[in-house]
Design an enzyme around this catalytic site. Structure first.
Site, PDB file in Angstrom:
ATOM      1  N   ASP A 137       5.706   8.708  -2.736  1.00 41.04           N
ATOM      2  CA  ASP A 137       4.998   7.845  -3.667  1.00 41.04           C
ATOM      3  C   ASP A 137       6.049   7.178  -4.571  1.00 41.04           C
ATOM      4  OD1 ASP A 137       3.712   6.890  -5.971  1.00 41.04           O
ATOM      5  OD2 ASP A 137       2.154   8.419  -5.876  1.00 41.04           O
ATOM      6  N   ASP A 155       6.956  -4.375  -3.328  1.00 39.84           N
ATOM      7  CA  ASP A 155       6.107  -5.053  -2.343  1.00 39.84           C
ATOM      8  C   ASP A 155       4.905  -4.142  -2.077  1.00 39.84           C
ATOM      9  OD1 ASP A 155       4.979  -6.510  -0.365  1.00 39.84           O
ATOM     10  OD2 ASP A 155       6.583  -6.207   1.098  1.00 39.84           O
ATOM     11  N   SER A 156       3.958  -4.178  -2.994  1.00 38.21           N
ATOM     12  CA  SER A 156       2.850  -3.215  -2.947  1.00 38.21           C
ATOM     13  C   SER A 156       1.597  -3.837  -2.341  1.00 38.21           C
ATOM     14  CB  SER A 156       2.514  -2.774  -4.372  1.00 38.21           C
ATOM     15  OG  SER A 156       1.939  -3.865  -5.064  1.00 38.21           O
ATOM     16  N   THR A 157       0.603  -2.985  -2.141  1.00 38.30           N
ATOM     17  CA  THR A 157      -0.753  -3.451  -1.841  1.00 38.30           C
ATOM     18  C   THR A 157      -1.403  -3.885  -3.161  1.00 38.30           C
ATOM     19  OG1 THR A 157      -1.418  -1.154  -2.040  1.00 38.30           O
ATOM     20  CG2 THR A 157      -1.047  -1.967   0.193  1.00 38.30           C
ATOM     21  N   PRO A 162      -3.754   3.527  -3.082  1.00 36.53           N
ATOM     22  CA  PRO A 162      -2.401   4.066  -3.274  1.00 36.53           C
ATOM     23  C   PRO A 162      -1.494   3.139  -4.100  1.00 36.53           C
ATOM     24  CG  PRO A 162      -2.953   3.902  -0.909  1.00 36.53           C
ATOM     25  CD  PRO A 162      -4.131   3.379  -1.675  1.00 36.53           C
TER      26      PRO A 162
HETATM   27  N1  AG3 Z   1       1.470  -6.943   0.013  1.00 37.15           N
HETATM   28  C1  AG3 Z   1       0.519  -7.649  -0.812  1.00 37.15           C
HETATM   29  C2  AG3 Z   1      -0.775  -7.801  -0.163  1.00 37.15           C
HETATM   30  C3  AG3 Z   1      -1.883  -8.071  -1.065  1.00 37.15           C
HETATM   31  C4  AG3 Z   1      -2.892  -8.771  -0.309  1.00 37.15           C
HETATM   32  N2  AG3 Z   1      -4.136  -8.703  -0.940  1.00 37.15           N
HETATM   33  C5  AG3 Z   1      -5.273  -9.038  -0.332  1.00 37.15           C
HETATM   34  N3  AG3 Z   1      -5.256  -9.540   0.883  1.00 37.15           N
HETATM   35  N4  AG3 Z   1      -6.367  -8.827  -0.956  1.00 37.15           N
HETATM   36  C6  AG3 Z   1       1.783  -7.492   1.234  1.00 37.15           C
HETATM   37  C7  AG3 Z   1       2.795  -6.740   1.979  1.00 37.15           C
HETATM   38  C8  AG3 Z   1       3.709  -7.680   2.636  1.00 37.15           C
HETATM   39  N5  AG3 Z   1       4.927  -7.065   3.010  1.00 37.15           N
END
Ligand code: AG3
Length: 278
Positions: A137, A155-157, A162
């Site tokens: 984490d 580079d998160s969600t 998580p």
């Molecule tokens: N990370 C951000 C994605 C967020 C997308 N959000 C959404 N579709 N609701 C992307 C990872 C790329 N390496």
């Protein structure tokens, strides 16, 4: 027959992506992962039904999240990447030959394994000898490590599930502590168009911790609102002013010195909405 993957962007707004085939699905330790071949977006990876990357627009996001901070830092040697399990950001970081070590911390090994198998355009960075891959984490890693970094990239969600802990004040305070004196961090910070309050909250949290905070924005067709932003927190360098240029041999598709200057321009409504005065 037409089959669509649908992401519910908001109540009352969704994106439908026509699917050619389902390449792979699994339930990792943390989330539902799926990889599709799509009609318009090429190969696409989703986590918990949220689009993370598509082949057609990934380079805009990955080139900017990596090269904006790396080219504004005077001499980045040690880089920390948190998240980014698909490998796209790592691919861009590894283009910089002056970097000596790259620590990548991702909570979900399942995403990395899937990328290595099914995302050939993304995964070459995983084989770079400078990489130190940590499965943990990110918020725990940053609160415990004694290492220091010149550039940190998040580079998160989205800030749910998580990824949520990677948007807190405590997390940003840890990042500041881990940065060397002219250090800079750059985080993905959601959609200025349809998640304005979220962007505003994140911006001010970062601005409370870092002496210099700047947002930049890019078009992203596959993400909510088609418009995305990133926020840099810096201890010295001005994120808007690149000190070096990318190598021609990198063959970049979106980032250039001209683009670097332009992506920091925010329209007057957005500035007002985010409470940015200058
Ligand atoms: N990370 C951000 C994605 C967020 C997308 N959000 C959404 N579709 N609701 C992307 C990872 C790329 N390496």
């Amino acid at each position: 027959m037409k089959v669509y993957f649908v992401e519910d962007w908001l109540d009352g707004l969704y994106l439908g992506v026509q699917i050619e085939s389902v390449v792979y699905t699994t339930r990792t330790k943390f989330q539902e992962l799926a990889i599709f071949d799509t009609v318009e977006f090429g190969r696409m990876l989703t986590l918990d039904n949220v689009i993370q990357v598509t082949e057609v627009d990934e380079y805009i996001y990955h080139e900017c999240i990596a090269h904006v901070p790396l080219l504004t830092h005077p001499d980045p040697k040690r880089v920390l990447l948190i998240g980014g399990g698909d490998g796209g950001t790592l691919r861009e970081i590894t283009r910089h030959q002056n970097i000596e070590s790259i620590t990548m911390v991702d909570i979900d090994e399942g995403v990395i394994e899937a990328s290595k198998k099914y995302l050939p355009g993304f995964n070459q960075g995983f084989y770079d000898p400078r990489l130190n891959l940590v499965i943990q984490d990110g918020s725990v890693f940053v609160s415990e490590t004694e290492e220091r970094f010149d550039v940190i990239i998040i580079d998160s969600t989205d800030p749910e599930g998580p990824g949520e802990v990677l948007f807190t004040t405590e997390f940003y305070q840890s990042l500041r502590r881990l940065l060397t004196p002219s250090g800079i961090m750059c985080a993905q910070t959601e959609s200025p168009l349809v998640m304005t309050q979220t962007v505003k909250d994140i911006y001010h949290r970062i601005a409370d911790v870092f002496p210099i905070t700047k947002i930049f924005n890019v078009p992203m067709a596959c993400y909510p609102g088609g418009w995305w932003c990133f926020t840099c927190g810096s201890l010295g360098p001005d994120p808007e002013k690149p000190l070096r240029e990318p190598e021609e041999s990198w063959n970049l598709k979106f980032y250039s010195p001209e683009v670097h200057e332009k992506v920091f321009i925010l329209g007057p409504k957005l500035k007002r909405d985010l409470g940015i005065r200058e």
